[in-house]
Design an enzyme around this catalytic site. Structure first.
Site, PDB file in Angstrom:
ATOM      1  N   GLY A 194      69.798  73.261 -47.143  1.00 36.54           N
ATOM      2  CA  GLY A 194      70.354  72.507 -46.016  1.00 36.54           C
ATOM      3  C   GLY A 194      71.857  72.301 -46.146  1.00 36.54           C
ATOM      4  CD  GLN A 195      76.061  68.883 -43.064  1.00 37.65           C
ATOM      5  OE1 GLN A 195      76.660  69.196 -42.043  1.00 37.65           O
ATOM      6  NE2 GLN A 195      75.722  67.628 -43.321  1.00 37.65           N
ATOM      7  CB  ALA A 248      64.455  64.945 -45.206  1.00 31.99           C
ATOM      8  CB  SER A 300      66.939  65.959 -41.838  1.00 31.70           C
ATOM      9  OG  SER A 300      67.442  67.116 -41.209  1.00 31.70           O
ATOM     10  CB  THR A 305      69.266  57.911 -43.091  1.00 34.35           C
ATOM     11  OG1 THR A 305      69.806  57.885 -41.765  1.00 34.35           O
ATOM     12  CG2 THR A 305      67.816  57.476 -42.999  1.00 34.35           C
ATOM     13  CE1 TYR A 345      65.314  61.793 -41.369  1.00 28.65           C
ATOM     14  CE2 TYR A 345      66.545  59.953 -40.424  1.00 28.65           C
ATOM     15  CZ  TYR A 345      66.440  60.992 -41.342  1.00 28.65           C
ATOM     16  OH  TYR A 345      67.469  61.216 -42.225  1.00 28.65           O
ATOM     17  CE  LYS A 349      65.371  60.980 -45.085  1.00 35.36           C
ATOM     18  NZ  LYS A 349      65.845  61.609 -46.324  1.00 35.36           N
ATOM     19  NE  ARG A 397      74.697  67.151 -38.897  1.00 37.67           N
ATOM     20  CZ  ARG A 397      73.746  66.303 -39.279  1.00 37.67           C
ATOM     21  NH1 ARG A 397      72.765  66.707 -40.070  1.00 37.67           N
ATOM     22  NH2 ARG A 397      73.774  65.046 -38.900  1.00 37.67           N
TER      23      ARG A 397
HETATM   24  P1  NAP Z   1      69.087  69.568 -43.441  1.00 36.39           P
HETATM   25  O1  NAP Z   1      70.284  70.449 -43.273  1.00 36.39           O
HETATM   26  O2  NAP Z   1      68.118  69.406 -42.334  1.00 36.39           O
HETATM   27  O3  NAP Z   1      68.283  70.121 -44.742  1.00 36.39           O
HETATM   28  C1  NAP Z   1      66.975  69.689 -45.026  1.00 36.39           C
HETATM   29  C2  NAP Z   1      66.462  70.436 -46.240  1.00 36.39           C
HETATM   30  O4  NAP Z   1      65.138  69.982 -46.555  1.00 36.39           O
HETATM   31  C3  NAP Z   1      66.361  71.958 -46.062  1.00 36.39           C
HETATM   32  O5  NAP Z   1      66.794  72.590 -47.244  1.00 36.39           O
HETATM   33  C4  NAP Z   1      64.864  72.170 -45.871  1.00 36.39           C
HETATM   34  O6  NAP Z   1      64.424  73.449 -46.274  1.00 36.39           O
HETATM   35  C5  NAP Z   1      64.316  71.110 -46.822  1.00 36.39           C
HETATM   36  N1  NAP Z   1      62.890  70.813 -46.587  1.00 36.39           N
HETATM   37  C6  NAP Z   1      62.342  70.342 -45.446  1.00 36.39           C
HETATM   38  N2  NAP Z   1      61.019  70.202 -45.603  1.00 36.39           N
HETATM   39  C7  NAP Z   1      60.705  70.581 -46.887  1.00 36.39           C
HETATM   40  C8  NAP Z   1      59.503  70.678 -47.656  1.00 36.39           C
HETATM   41  N3  NAP Z   1      58.320  70.341 -47.130  1.00 36.39           N
HETATM   42  N4  NAP Z   1      59.554  71.113 -48.940  1.00 36.39           N
HETATM   43  C9  NAP Z   1      60.749  71.477 -49.477  1.00 36.39           C
HETATM   44  N5  NAP Z   1      61.938  71.419 -48.792  1.00 36.39           N
HETATM   45  C10 NAP Z   1      61.913  70.983 -47.506  1.00 36.39           C
HETATM   46  O7  NAP Z   1      69.549  68.106 -43.883  1.00 36.39           O
HETATM   47  P2  NAP Z   1      70.985  67.570 -44.377  1.00 36.39           P
HETATM   48  O8  NAP Z   1      71.811  67.231 -43.190  1.00 36.39           O
HETATM   49  O9  NAP Z   1      71.495  68.480 -45.415  1.00 36.39           O
HETATM   50  O10 NAP Z   1      70.565  66.169 -45.020  1.00 36.39           O
HETATM   51  C11 NAP Z   1      70.157  66.089 -46.387  1.00 36.39           C
HETATM   52  C12 NAP Z   1      69.350  64.812 -46.583  1.00 36.39           C
HETATM   53  O11 NAP Z   1      70.149  63.685 -46.268  1.00 36.39           O
HETATM   54  C13 NAP Z   1      68.108  64.698 -45.714  1.00 36.39           C
HETATM   55  O12 NAP Z   1      67.131  64.039 -46.479  1.00 36.39           O
HETATM   56  C14 NAP Z   1      68.541  63.818 -44.560  1.00 36.39           C
HETATM   57  O13 NAP Z   1      67.438  63.136 -44.010  1.00 36.39           O
HETATM   58  C15 NAP Z   1      69.507  62.888 -45.265  1.00 36.39           C
HETATM   59  N6  NAP Z   1      70.604  62.339 -44.457  1.00 36.39           N
HETATM   60  C16 NAP Z   1      71.416  63.184 -43.768  1.00 36.39           C
HETATM   61  C17 NAP Z   1      72.484  62.661 -43.058  1.00 36.39           C
HETATM   62  C18 NAP Z   1      73.415  63.560 -42.284  1.00 36.39           C
HETATM   63  O14 NAP Z   1      74.158  63.036 -41.434  1.00 36.39           O
HETATM   64  N7  NAP Z   1      73.446  64.852 -42.566  1.00 36.39           N
HETATM   65  C19 NAP Z   1      72.717  61.271 -43.057  1.00 36.39           C
HETATM   66  C20 NAP Z   1      71.865  60.452 -43.796  1.00 36.39           C
HETATM   67  C21 NAP Z   1      70.823  60.993 -44.511  1.00 36.39           C
HETATM   68  P3  NAP Z   1      64.320  74.710 -45.237  1.00 36.39           P
HETATM   69  O15 NAP Z   1      65.654  75.406 -45.331  1.00 36.39           O
HETATM   70  O16 NAP Z   1      63.198  75.503 -45.823  1.00 36.39           O
HETATM   71  O17 NAP Z   1      64.037  74.157 -43.879  1.00 36.39           O
HETATM   72  N1  GDD Z   2      70.391  66.286 -31.349  1.00 38.55           N
HETATM   73  C1  GDD Z   2      70.861  65.892 -30.167  1.00 38.55           C
HETATM   74  N2  GDD Z   2      70.880  66.805 -29.143  1.00 38.55           N
HETATM   75  N3  GDD Z   2      71.301  64.623 -30.015  1.00 38.55           N
HETATM   76  C2  GDD Z   2      71.807  64.272 -28.821  1.00 38.55           C
HETATM   77  C3  GDD Z   2      71.870  65.160 -27.739  1.00 38.55           C
HETATM   78  C4  GDD Z   2      71.378  66.485 -27.898  1.00 38.55           C
HETATM   79  O1  GDD Z   2      71.396  67.308 -26.998  1.00 38.55           O
HETATM   80  N4  GDD Z   2      72.447  64.505 -26.692  1.00 38.55           N
HETATM   81  C5  GDD Z   2      72.736  63.272 -27.101  1.00 38.55           C
HETATM   82  N5  GDD Z   2      72.342  63.116 -28.387  1.00 38.55           N
HETATM   83  C6  GDD Z   2      72.446  61.871 -29.170  1.00 38.55           C
HETATM   84  C7  GDD Z   2      71.142  61.462 -29.862  1.00 38.55           C
HETATM   85  O2  GDD Z   2      70.256  60.838 -28.908  1.00 38.55           O
HETATM   86  C8  GDD Z   2      71.681  60.501 -30.918  1.00 38.55           C
HETATM   87  O3  GDD Z   2      71.882  59.230 -30.342  1.00 38.55           O
HETATM   88  C9  GDD Z   2      73.054  61.101 -31.268  1.00 38.55           C
HETATM   89  O4  GDD Z   2      73.358  62.053 -30.236  1.00 38.55           O
HETATM   90  C10 GDD Z   2      73.082  61.823 -32.612  1.00 38.55           C
HETATM   91  O5  GDD Z   2      71.982  62.702 -32.679  1.00 38.55           O
HETATM   92  P1  GDD Z   2      71.814  63.763 -33.880  1.00 38.55           P
HETATM   93  O6  GDD Z   2      73.036  64.583 -34.014  1.00 38.55           O
HETATM   94  O7  GDD Z   2      70.520  64.471 -33.680  1.00 38.55           O
HETATM   95  O8  GDD Z   2      71.798  62.856 -35.190  1.00 38.55           O
HETATM   96  P2  GDD Z   2      71.054  61.480 -35.522  1.00 38.55           P
HETATM   97  O9  GDD Z   2      72.116  60.420 -35.550  1.00 38.55           O
HETATM   98  O10 GDD Z   2      69.877  61.269 -34.680  1.00 38.55           O
HETATM   99  O11 GDD Z   2      70.518  61.773 -37.003  1.00 38.55           O
HETATM  100  C11 GDD Z   2      71.382  62.356 -37.987  1.00 38.55           C
HETATM  101  O12 GDD Z   2      72.059  61.355 -38.689  1.00 38.55           O
HETATM  102  C12 GDD Z   2      71.210  60.463 -39.447  1.00 38.55           C
HETATM  103  C13 GDD Z   2      72.131  59.430 -40.122  1.00 38.55           C
HETATM  104  O13 GDD Z   2      72.422  58.388 -39.243  1.00 38.55           O
HETATM  105  C14 GDD Z   2      70.493  63.214 -38.916  1.00 38.55           C
HETATM  106  O14 GDD Z   2      71.318  63.936 -39.793  1.00 38.55           O
HETATM  107  C15 GDD Z   2      69.580  62.341 -39.736  1.00 38.55           C
HETATM  108  O15 GDD Z   2      68.883  63.156 -40.696  1.00 38.55           O
HETATM  109  C16 GDD Z   2      70.427  61.282 -40.467  1.00 38.55           C
HETATM  110  O16 GDD Z   2      69.615  60.439 -41.230  1.00 38.55           O
END
Ligand code: NAP
Ligand code: GDD
Length: 343
Positions: free
Chosen positions: A11-12, A82, A84, A125, A149, A153, A184
């Site tokens: 993942g990212q 996750a 995610s 998160t 979700y 978490k 991303r």
């Molecule tokens: P992401 O890009 O969606 O990556 C998720 C990873 O989890 C991928 O490598 C995916 O593998 C793996 N995975 C999913 N299901 C699995 C399973 N059953 N067994 C093994 N691996 C599995 O997420 P990210 O943005 O890097 O975020 C990393 C973590 O931080 C996540 O736990 C997310 O909930 C948390 N988080 C993210 C943010 C954010 O803004 N990015 C903020 C707060 C918390 P595949 O490649 O096989 O799908």
């Molecule tokens: N994905 C998506 N697609 N979101 C949209 C769209 C659309 O077309 N239009 C509006 N949104 C709004 C969503 O409703 C949400 O309020 C906001 O944009 C952000 O959506 P996402 O980018 O999907 O992220 P998130 O905030 O729901 O979740 C991400 O951040 C969390 C941390 O606060 C993910 O990375 C989670 O895994 C992470 O925990």
């Protein structure tokens, strides 16, 4: 530390964290779930795919987790894997719970049994805060999860705290606000915007369709945030830390700035189909709203207060919102120009 085991390495965050760990001279072993072709595009884009050891580990299999940890006995486990995507958790609440919550219980149990000296990082998160808060959210803010979700978490967060308190594990929980990058996933709103605008610039005719334009997020840059994870596991005490930029913007503001970076001056107006964003020069509709992208429950406003991470870990986000958007747009424009496949 010599060996790190990273779940979610494809993942990212997994890609950027692996890069950082390699820079520190650490052996990186990444968990991949079974697939006919593992998704290593992000590791390849960072040029580190050949330096990371990949090992099959399905988080839904407790025995698989235990066998891997018993064999590897890593110095640190970063649990980034996750389901995610918040939107998908409304469609698949039980699967989301298994991967994001129950698997964490299996991981913690395996560490307790097989390698109790191993440090543990849990990817918590800001979604756990939910809504209804006045001002910025910090480690003392009450939780009010608003999606399957976020609920899953929250369970994992409290299990991490419990294993720290009950068994003395070095188990840290990082409550991270949204962090983005050119790596991303394309379903998340920031990358959906930058990738689709780059496509429009390259000739796509169909407009970009979005859901809730008013949602506000505290958007930071992913490489800054993996640095914070690293500092948490190196801190002598296992604790809970909020990581955030302290600045928030709406989806509409992100889209307006991204459009400007792609060469369009957007004007917002409404017609019978809903709100839309038009290119001022041509009058063409570039962005439309579509209820299919709205959620049954949304978190409307998230902004974090990372002052504890600043004072204890000397961590702060260094990348501005403007620079983040500019980097994401130019990476997508560049990939399309080169004919490179999008990660
Ligand atoms: P992401 O890009 O969606 O990556 C998720 C990873 O989890 C991928 O490598 C995916 O593998 C793996 N995975 C999913 N299901 C699995 C399973 N059953 N067994 C093994 N691996 C599995 O997420 P990210 O943005 O890097 O975020 C990393 C973590 O931080 C996540 O736990 C997310 O909930 C948390 N988080 C993210 C943010 C954010 O803004 N990015 C903020 C707060 C918390 P595949 O490649 O096989 O799908
Ligand atoms: N994905 C998506 N697609 N979101 C949209 C769209 C659309 O077309 N239009 C509006 N949104 C709004 C969503 O409703 C949400 O309020 C906001 O944009 C952000 O959506 P996402 O980018 O999907 O992220 P998130 O905030 O729901 O979740 C991400 O951040 C969390 C941390 O606060 C993910 O990375 C989670 O895994 C992470 O925990």
């Amino acid at each position: 530390m010599k060996t790190a085991f990273v779940t979610g390495i494809t993942g990212q965050d997994g890609a950027y964290l692996a890069n950082l760990l390699l820079e520190h001279g650490i052996r990186v072993v990444g968990a991949v779930r079974r697939s006919s072709s593992p998704q290593v595009g992000r590791l390849e884009e960072l040029g580190i795919a050949h330096r990371v050891e990949l090992i099959g580990c399905e988080l839904l299999e407790a025995s698989n987790i235990r066998a891997v940890l018993r064999g590897l006995r890593p110095d640190v486990v970063f649990n980034l894997a996750a389901q995610s995507f918040v939107g998908a958790s409304f469609e698949q609440p039980v699967y989301t719970t298994h991967v994001n919550a129950i698997a964490v219980a299996h991981l913690l149990e395996a560490i307790r049994e097989c390698c109790p000296e191993t440090r543990f990082y849990q990817a918590s998160t800001s979604e756990m805060f939910g809504h209804g808060h006045v001002g910025a959210q910090n480690e003392d803010t009450p939780f009010h999860p608003r999606s399957p979700y976020a609920v899953s978490k929250l369970y994992a967060h409290w299990m991490t705290v419990n294993y720290r308190e009950a068994y003395g594990l070095h188990a840290a929980s990082g409550i991270l606000f949204n962090h983005e990058s050119p790596l991303r996933g394309r379903e998340f709103v920031t990358r959906k915007i930058t990738h689709t605008l780059a496509q429009i610039r390259a000739g796509r005719e169909e407009p970009l369709a979005l859901g809730n334009l008013d949602a506000k997020r505290d958007w930071g840059y992913a490489p800054d945030f993996v640095e914070g994870m690293w500092r948490m596991v190196n801190h002598p005490q296992p604790e809970t830390f909020v990581l955030a930029t302290g600045v928030c913007h709406s989806v509409r503001e992100f889209a307006t700035l991204a459009a400007r970076c792609a060469g369009y001056d957007l004007a917002w107006d409404s017609d019978e189909a809903g709100e839309c964003g038009r290119d001022r020069a041509s009058g063409r509709k570039l962005i439309v709203t579509d209820p299919r992208f709205s959620r049954p429950n949304d978190v409307h406003h998230l902004i974090g207060d990372a002052s504890r991470a600043k004072s204890v870990l000397d961590w702060s986000a260094t990348t501005t919102f403007e620079s983040l958007v500019e980097r994401m747009v130019s990476a997508d424009v560049d990939r399309l120009a080169r004919g490179a496949s999008a990660v």
